[in-house]
Design an enzyme around this catalytic site. Sequence first.
Site, short mmCIF file in Angstrom:
data_model
loop_
_atom_site.label_atom_id
_atom_site.label_comp_id
_atom_site.label_asym_id
_atom_site.label_seq_id
_atom_site.Cartn_x
_atom_site.Cartn_y
_atom_site.Cartn_z
N CYS A 127 -10.38 5.24 -17.00
CA CYS A 127 -11.72 4.67 -17.20
C CYS A 127 -12.23 3.89 -16.00
O CYS A 127 -13.42 3.59 -15.91
CB CYS A 127 -11.75 3.79 -18.44
SG CYS A 127 -11.41 4.71 -19.95
N ASN A 138 -17.52 6.09 -25.56
CA ASN A 138 -16.80 5.81 -24.32
C ASN A 138 -16.53 7.14 -23.61
O ASN A 138 -15.72 7.93 -24.08
CB ASN A 138 -15.49 5.09 -24.67
CG ASN A 138 -14.63 4.78 -23.45
OD1 ASN A 138 -14.86 5.31 -22.37
ND2 ASN A 138 -13.63 3.94 -23.63
N HIS A 168 -17.99 -0.88 -17.71
CA HIS A 168 -17.43 0.30 -18.39
C HIS A 168 -17.68 0.18 -19.89
O HIS A 168 -17.36 -0.85 -20.49
CB HIS A 168 -15.93 0.39 -18.09
CG HIS A 168 -15.23 1.36 -18.98
ND1 HIS A 168 -15.63 2.67 -19.12
CD2 HIS A 168 -14.15 1.21 -19.81
CE1 HIS A 168 -14.84 3.28 -19.98
NE2 HIS A 168 -13.94 2.43 -20.41
O1 UT7 Z 1 -11.80 2.79 -22.05
C1 UT7 Z 1 -10.51 2.44 -21.69
C2 UT7 Z 1 -10.16 1.11 -22.20
N1 UT7 Z 1 -10.23 1.09 -23.63
C3 UT7 Z 1 -10.56 0.00 -24.27
O2 UT7 Z 1 -10.86 -1.00 -23.64
C4 UT7 Z 1 -10.50 0.01 -25.77
C5 UT7 Z 1 -10.01 -1.30 -26.28
N2 UT7 Z 1 -9.80 -1.34 -27.72
C6 UT7 Z 1 -10.80 -1.30 -28.63
O3 UT7 Z 1 -11.95 -1.12 -28.30
C7 UT7 Z 1 -10.45 -1.58 -30.06
O4 UT7 Z 1 -9.12 -2.04 -30.13
C8 UT7 Z 1 -10.61 -0.35 -30.99
C9 UT7 Z 1 -12.09 -0.01 -31.16
C10 UT7 Z 1 -9.84 0.82 -30.45
C11 UT7 Z 1 -10.06 -0.70 -32.38
O5 UT7 Z 1 -10.74 -1.84 -32.89
P1 UT7 Z 1 -9.90 -3.08 -33.45
O6 UT7 Z 1 -10.85 -4.06 -33.96
O7 UT7 Z 1 -8.93 -3.52 -32.36
O8 UT7 Z 1 -9.12 -2.43 -34.66
P2 UT7 Z 1 -7.55 -2.35 -34.89
O9 UT7 Z 1 -6.92 -1.30 -34.05
O10 UT7 Z 1 -7.00 -3.74 -34.86
O11 UT7 Z 1 -7.54 -1.86 -36.39
C12 UT7 Z 1 -8.09 -2.67 -37.47
C13 UT7 Z 1 -8.03 -1.85 -38.72
C14 UT7 Z 1 -6.67 -1.21 -38.95
O12 UT7 Z 1 -6.40 -1.25 -40.32
P3 UT7 Z 1 -5.44 -2.39 -40.94
O13 UT7 Z 1 -4.13 -2.22 -40.23
O14 UT7 Z 1 -6.11 -3.69 -40.62
O15 UT7 Z 1 -5.41 -2.05 -42.38
C15 UT7 Z 1 -6.87 0.22 -38.52
O16 UT7 Z 1 -5.99 1.11 -39.16
O17 UT7 Z 1 -8.97 -0.77 -38.67
C16 UT7 Z 1 -8.29 0.45 -38.95
N3 UT7 Z 1 -8.95 1.52 -38.20
C17 UT7 Z 1 -10.02 2.17 -38.69
N4 UT7 Z 1 -10.69 2.09 -39.85
C18 UT7 Z 1 -11.74 2.89 -40.03
C19 UT7 Z 1 -8.67 1.98 -36.95
N5 UT7 Z 1 -9.55 2.96 -36.63
C20 UT7 Z 1 -10.38 3.08 -37.68
C21 UT7 Z 1 -11.48 3.92 -37.94
N6 UT7 Z 1 -12.12 3.79 -39.12
N7 UT7 Z 1 -11.94 4.82 -37.03
#
Ligand code: UT7
Length: 327
Positions: free
Chosen positions: A110, A282, A252
């Site tokens: 990225c 993204n 980004h």
């Molecule tokens: O571009 C290169 C660099 N990339 C980045 O900088 C990305 C950085 N990371 C992020 O943007 C975020 O971490 C994400 C958007 C990928 C995820 O968001 P988050 O707020 O960190 O969610 P999480 O991974 O902590 O997950 C929270 C909950 C989980 O459920 P539990 O364990 O709390 O029950 C996940 O299983 O959300 C769940 N979850 C979803 N739910 C509905 C994860 N993906 C989804 C989804 N729909 N698509």
Amino acid sequence: MTAVVEGLGVHVPPRIVTNDELSRTLDTNDEWIRTRTGIAQRHWADPGTSTADLATEAGARALKSAGGGECDAVIVATMTPDRICPATAPEVAARLGLPHVAAFDVGAVCTGFVYALATATGLIAAGIAGRVLVIGAEVMSAVLDPDDRSSTVIFGDGAGALVLRAGDPDELGAVGPFDLGSDGEGADLIEIPAGGSRLPTGRDQPARAQHYFRMDGREVYRHAIPRMVESSRAVLAKAGMQVADVDRLVGHQANARILNAVGERLGVPTERCTVNIDRYGNTSGATIPLALADAGLVAGDRVLLTAFGGGLTWGSALLTWPDLASA
Ligand code: UT7
């Protein structure tokens, strides 16, 4: 001598994939995607459309916006090359009618576009090239695991390009300085495990899922904000500039929450931060030029670019916006 921006062009494939469409096959929903990422839709290429196809179109538009003409080098920043070997850039150069020029890919995930911009600026400053086409292009949809809701909802396909020419640091369009960095301790946080020399496709028959992109989103999130903030401050310090001197922050587009937090910590007012992740998702190496095209820039604007991604890698750059018509 430094590099000066002379042209900008972008291209996304026509097919729009909404959050509701993804919710039909994945355990997700529009509300989660919008509130956690800021994404409302993304563009995905139809099967058969490759990174070189998108890159060629964006490159052609950038060259048109620069008034046409030749280039000495073509650099493609991508993490989704058409093939592992050879690089995508030579084919793009040939298809753009730039045969026999220097052409290579930059693999910084990225952060790729910022790294490619720095590489092009170096080629120009060293007198190795006089005019360089820098393209960020991705077909992320080709490497996403259809069963992985956490990554599949985030990424989109697209391409964007800048034409750089040799010029004076005081000119409108001048690029630099740069701040680049990496931390390979985090190499496993964003990866496509199989298909390279560590887990070759033929020899070890890796499971299908290992050919897909995967990301430890939560852990990456933790690194992204401080790295982009520190890198932005470092590049401003190199230029002897203050945050108040920045007319436009073009970061980004990884996540709207990350962009907002970076802007907030730096002290850049919201109206000066460019966010277009809602429409494109993204697009990895393509987000910076796609965001430049949407930033409403006018000649003389001082632009701060900052990016973070797999590797881990990060990088920031400053430039003043030239007077140009984007194609
Ligand atoms: O571009 C290169 C660099 N990339 C980045 O900088 C990305 C950085 N990371 C992020 O943007 C975020 O971490 C994400 C958007 C990928 C995820 O968001 P988050 O707020 O960190 O969610 P999480 O991974 O902590 O997950 C929270 C909950 C989980 O459920 P539990 O364990 O709390 O029950 C996940 O299983 O959300 C769940 N979850 C979803 N739910 C509905 C994860 N993906 C989804 C989804 N729909 N698509």
